[in-house]
Design an enzyme around this catalytic site. Structure first.
Site, PDB file in Angstrom:
ATOM      1  CD  GLU A 144      72.435  33.457  83.488  1.00  0.00           C
ATOM      2  OE1 GLU A 144      71.849  34.277  83.210  1.00  0.00           O
ATOM      3  OE2 GLU A 144      73.478  33.115  84.205  1.00  0.00           O
ATOM      4  CE  LYS A 185      69.929  36.896  85.591  1.00  0.00           C
ATOM      5  NZ  LYS A 185      71.449  36.569  85.038  1.00  0.00           N
ATOM      6  CB  CYS A 230      72.476  33.948  87.301  1.00  0.00           C
ATOM      7  SG  CYS A 230      74.321  34.097  87.126  1.00  0.00           S
TER       8      CYS A 230
END
Length: 307
Positions: free
Chosen positions: A61, A135, A175
């Site tokens: 990430e 994200k 994540c």
């Protein structure tokens, strides 16, 4: 760097699977010099992966910028997928003939405003941009302060799309999103056979307030990741960094180094310790039979009208 592999004599044929590599490393963050270091490291890692026949390689990430970086420095490094650093990544993919998953900080004009995203690019082996994923589920106080959640606006398109590398359908998450079973399931329903999840799962990171997070982030690599692979009958990869991250030579993050690749039977094919590692595994669905007798299938047996 440790090489940990679970591979056959030859890579999977087109449409039959994919040879996936995961680079787990450490390094500097938060400056243009750090970004160039990380680009050089990306190129070297891709070369090693390619020497083992890898068809796709993933990085952690916010790989280009580093994760534990103050907002003003992240914003100064933020870019669009067309900007020079990512153009270099596209060129590496094209020159080496390998797919690359490269997370980075994105700056974009969306709904009439400049917004910043915790983003991931997926480049094909011809250097084409197959997906720029933003994200959607932000973790903790800093992420919600720094980033805009992805896909709030129709102009952004669809979040959970699936794209082919070596004729094999791949989806992306980021994540914290590994901890939402709905998201891997959504990608599975969209046809993914591999879900790759770059992460910055940490022991502790320095927040923008100057304090360090506590307690350590829970290690889901050997629990949720195999479970999501099993319940969706696909491969799931958790792609982390390891050891420490530094900003101007000062430590700002300590990471778990828990990268893994799990198969459709919920088994870990390869797993890293907390040290620089290249994981390589052949993800071939035909190597794994049904998880239940009589071809019971979780996806087909769902009754979504009840939930």
């Amino acid at each position: 760097m440790i090489i940990n592999s679970y591979i056959k004599t030859t890579p999977p044929e087109y449409g039959q699977g994919i040879r996936l590599a995961v680079f787990q490393g450490q390094g500097p963050a938060g400056t243009k010099q750090a970004m160039q270091h990380n680009l050089n490291q990306l190129k070297s890692a891709a070369e090693v992966a390619l020497s083992f026949g890898a068809q796709l390689i993933s990085f952690p990430e916010l790989y280009l910028s580093g994760y534990a970086v103050p907002p003003e420095q992240l914003y100064a490094l933020a870019m669009s997928p067309d900007d020079e650093p990512l153009s270099q990544v596209a060129a590496i993919a094209r020159e080496q003939g390998i797919g690359i998953i490269c997370p980075y900080p994105e700056r974009a004009e969306v709904a009439g405003e400049t917004r910043y995203y915790d983003a991931i690019t997926l480049f094909g082996p011809d250097g084409s941009l197959l997906k720029n994923y933003r994200k959607t589920h932000l973790w903790g106080p800093d992420e919600k302060k720094i980033w805009t959640p992805g896909y709030l606006y129709p102009e952004e398109g669809q979040a959970f799309t699936v794209h082919e590398i070596n004729g094999f359908p791949v989806g992306l998450l980021n994540c914290y999103e590994a901890e939402f079973p709905e998201l891997t399931r959504r990608l599975a329903l969209n046809g993914a056979k591999l879900v790759v999840i770059p992460t910055a799962a940490d022991e502790s990171t320095k927040l923008s307030t100057g304090t360090w997070t506590s307690p350590a982030y829970p290690d889901i690599a050997k629990t949720l990741i195999p479970a999501h692979a099993w319940e969706n009958e696909l491969f799931v990869c958790y792609s982390n960094r390891c050891q420490g991250e530094t900003l101007d030579s000062e430590p700002v993050g300590r990471y778990l180094g828990n990268s893994v690749i799990a198969n459709p039977h919920g088994e870990l094919m390869v797993a890293a310790k907390n040290e620089p590692t290249l994981l390589i595994a052949d993800c071939i669905p035909s190597d794994y039979g049904p998880t239940h007798p009589e071809n019971t299938d979780y996806l087909q047996d769902r009754r979504p009208e009840l939930y």
